[in-house]
Design a protein around this motif. Structure first.
Motif, short mmCIF file in Angstrom:
data_model
loop_
_atom_site.label_atom_id
_atom_site.label_comp_id
_atom_site.label_asym_id
_atom_site.label_seq_id
_atom_site.Cartn_x
_atom_site.Cartn_y
_atom_site.Cartn_z
N MET A 1 49.40 19.14 19.39
CA MET A 1 50.64 19.56 20.07
C MET A 1 51.58 18.37 20.16
SD MET A 1 52.23 22.05 21.43
CE MET A 1 53.72 22.19 22.41
N ILE A 2 52.76 18.51 19.58
CA ILE A 2 53.75 17.44 19.61
C ILE A 2 54.60 17.62 20.85
CG2 ILE A 2 55.63 16.36 18.38
CD1 ILE A 2 53.01 16.09 17.00
N THR A 3 54.60 16.60 21.71
CA THR A 3 55.37 16.70 22.94
C THR A 3 56.64 15.88 22.84
OG1 THR A 3 54.22 14.84 23.88
CG2 THR A 3 53.27 16.99 24.28
N LEU A 4 57.40 15.91 23.94
CA LEU A 4 58.64 15.13 23.99
C LEU A 4 58.36 13.65 23.82
CD1 LEU A 4 61.63 14.82 24.55
CD2 LEU A 4 61.16 15.08 26.96
N ASN A 5 57.21 13.19 24.36
CA ASN A 5 56.91 11.75 24.30
C ASN A 5 56.76 11.27 22.86
OD1 ASN A 5 55.99 12.83 26.99
ND2 ASN A 5 55.85 10.64 27.35
N HIS A 6 56.26 12.12 21.98
CA HIS A 6 56.14 11.71 20.58
C HIS A 6 57.51 11.42 19.99
CE1 HIS A 6 52.25 13.64 21.21
NE2 HIS A 6 51.82 12.93 20.20
N TYR A 7 58.46 12.34 20.24
CA TYR A 7 59.80 12.12 19.71
C TYR A 7 60.45 10.88 20.33
CZ TYR A 7 59.70 16.61 17.39
OH TYR A 7 59.36 17.65 16.56
N LEU A 8 60.22 10.68 21.62
CA LEU A 8 60.80 9.49 22.27
C LEU A 8 60.20 8.23 21.69
CD1 LEU A 8 61.10 10.50 26.01
CD2 LEU A 8 62.72 10.74 24.17
N ALA A 9 58.90 8.28 21.33
CA ALA A 9 58.28 7.09 20.73
C ALA A 9 58.90 6.79 19.38
CB ALA A 9 56.78 7.31 20.60
N VAL A 10 59.13 7.85 18.58
CA VAL A 10 59.78 7.63 17.27
C VAL A 10 61.17 7.03 17.48
CG1 VAL A 10 60.71 8.78 15.26
CG2 VAL A 10 58.47 9.39 16.09
N GLY A 11 61.91 7.59 18.45
CA GLY A 11 63.25 7.06 18.72
C GLY A 11 63.20 5.61 19.16
N GLY A 12 62.25 5.28 20.04
CA GLY A 12 62.16 3.90 20.52
C GLY A 12 61.80 2.93 19.41
N LEU A 13 60.87 3.36 18.56
CA LEU A 13 60.47 2.50 17.44
C LEU A 13 61.64 2.26 16.50
CD1 LEU A 13 57.83 1.22 16.71
CD2 LEU A 13 57.24 3.21 15.36
N LEU A 14 62.38 3.33 16.18
CA LEU A 14 63.53 3.21 15.29
C LEU A 14 64.60 2.31 15.92
CD1 LEU A 14 64.15 4.41 12.55
CD2 LEU A 14 65.40 6.22 13.66
N PHE A 15 64.78 2.45 17.24
CA PHE A 15 65.79 1.62 17.93
C PHE A 15 65.41 0.14 17.83
CE2 PHE A 15 67.85 -0.38 21.50
CZ PHE A 15 69.11 0.19 21.48
N CYS A 16 64.11 -0.16 18.04
CA CYS A 16 63.71 -1.58 18.02
C CYS A 16 63.81 -2.16 16.61
CB CYS A 16 62.30 -1.72 18.55
SG CYS A 16 62.22 -1.41 20.31
N ILE A 17 63.49 -1.34 15.60
CA ILE A 17 63.65 -1.83 14.22
C ILE A 17 65.13 -2.12 13.95
CG2 ILE A 17 63.45 -1.16 11.81
CD1 ILE A 17 61.02 0.49 12.60
N GLY A 18 66.00 -1.21 14.39
CA GLY A 18 67.43 -1.43 14.19
C GLY A 18 67.94 -2.63 14.95
#
Lengths: 102, 168
Positions: A1-18
Motif C-alpha cells: 500500500m503506497i501512502t502519502l509518506n511514500h510520495y513525500l519521501a520521493v519529493g524530499g529526495l528530489l528536492f535535496c538532489i536539486g
C-alpha cells in the motif's frame, strides 16, 4: 500500500538532489537545472497532499499549475541572462560572476 | 501481494530519482540536460498515479517540451572548451553536500514521524472540469496575474537575449 509518506519521501529526495545541484555546480545552466528539480519536487508534494487529504478539491493542482507558470517564466528570464552574460564575458562559470561585489 | 499501482510507483520513483542523480552528478552538461527530460517524464508519470491527468499533460508539454528545449538551446549557445568537462563542481561542493544531506535526514525523520490520516474518497472521474471552474471562478484574479507575468517574462527574455548594442 503506497501512502502519502511514500510520495513525500520521493519529493524530499528530489528536492535535496536539486538543492545539491543548485549549490554545488559551476555552470549557471546546471544551477538552473537544479532549481527546476526543486520546483518539481514541490509540485509532487502539492499534488500528493491534494490526492490523499482533499480528493474532492483541486486546490493542490491549481497551486502546482501556478508553480509551473512561475518556473517557466523564471527559466526563460534566467537563460536569457546567462546568454547575455556569456555574450559579454564568454563565460558561464558562476565563480567568476562576482563583479557586483565591491 | 504487490498490486500494480504500487509496482508502478516504485518503478517511476526509481526512474525519477536515478535520472535526477544523473542530472546532478554527470560531468557532461548535454547528458545532464537529456536526463533532465527523463526526470520530468518520471514526474509526469507520478502525476498520473496521483490521478492528476491534466497536470501530467501540462508537465509533459511545458517541462519536457519547452523548458528542456530552452535549456538545450542555452547549452548549445554557451558551449566553450571541452564538452566532457562542462558541468563541474564549484569551490563549495563539500558544504553543499553536507547541507543537502542534513536537509534530507531532517525531511526523512520528520516524514517517518508523521502519520497522515488519509481518507481517499473516490476522486471525480475527470478533474479537468473542476480545474477549469476553479481557474475561471475562484482563482480568476491569480489566473490573470499569471498571464501578465508570462507576458512580462516573455518581453524581458526577448529584450535580454537580443542584447542590443554592447556599449551605450
Amino acid at each position: 500500500m503506497i501512502t502519502l509518506n511514500h510520495y513525500l519521501a520521493v519529493g524530499g529526495l528530489l528536492f535535496c538532489i536539486g538543492l545539491f545541484g543548485a549549490l554545488a555546480k559551476r555552470n549557471a545552466i546546471a544551477v538552473l537545472m537544479g532549481i527546476e528539480l526543486m520546483l518539481n519536487a514541490v509540485n509532487i508534494n502539492l499534488v500528493a497532499f491534494n490526492h490523499f487529504l482533499a480528493p474532492d478539491q483541486v486546490t493542490g493542482q491549481i497551486f502546482a499549475i501556478f508553480v509551473i507558470v512561475v518556473a517557466a517564466a523564471e527559466v526563460a528570464v534566467g537563460l536569457a541572462l546567462v546568454l547575455n552574460i556569456y555574450r559579454r564575458r564568454l563565460d558561464s562559470n558562476i565563480d567568476d560572476l562576482d563583479w557586483l561585489k565591491w | 501481494m504487490l498490486d500494480v499501482s504500487a509496482l508502478l510507483f516504485w518503478l517511476l520513483a526509481a526512474i525519477t530519482i536515478a535520472a535526477a542523480l544523473a542530472v546532478v552528478l554527470l560531468k557532461n552538461i548535454v547528458h545532464s540536460a537529456l536526463y533532465l527530460v527523463l526526470t520530468f517524464a518520471g514526474v509526469a508519470g507520478i502525476y498520473i498515479l496521483l490521478q492528476a491527468e491534466f497536470l501530467a499533460a501540462v508537465q509533459l508539454l511545458i517541462y519536457a517540451g519547452a523548458v528542456a528545449i530552452l535549456i538545450v538551446f542555452a547549452v548549445m549557445l554557451t558551449r566553450r572548451g571541452d564538452i566532457k568537462a562542462s558541468n563541474l563542481y564549484n569551490f563549495n561542493y563539500l558544504a553543499a553536500g553536507v547541507v543537502s544531506l542534513a536537509l534530507l535526514v531532517i525531511i526523512i525523520l520528520g516524514n517517518g514521524r508523521m502519520a497522515w490520516t488519509a481518507a481517499p474518497a473516490p476522486a471525480p472521474a475527470s478533474n479537468v472540469a473542476a480545474i477549469a471552474n476553479a481557474f475561471l471562478g475562484r482563482y480568476a484574479i491569480p489566473f490573470e496575474v499569471a498571464a501578465v507575468l508570462l507576458l512580462v517574462a516573455m518581453v524581458g527574455a526577448i529584450l535580454l537575449a537580443r542584447g542590443g548594442k554592447p556599449e551605450r
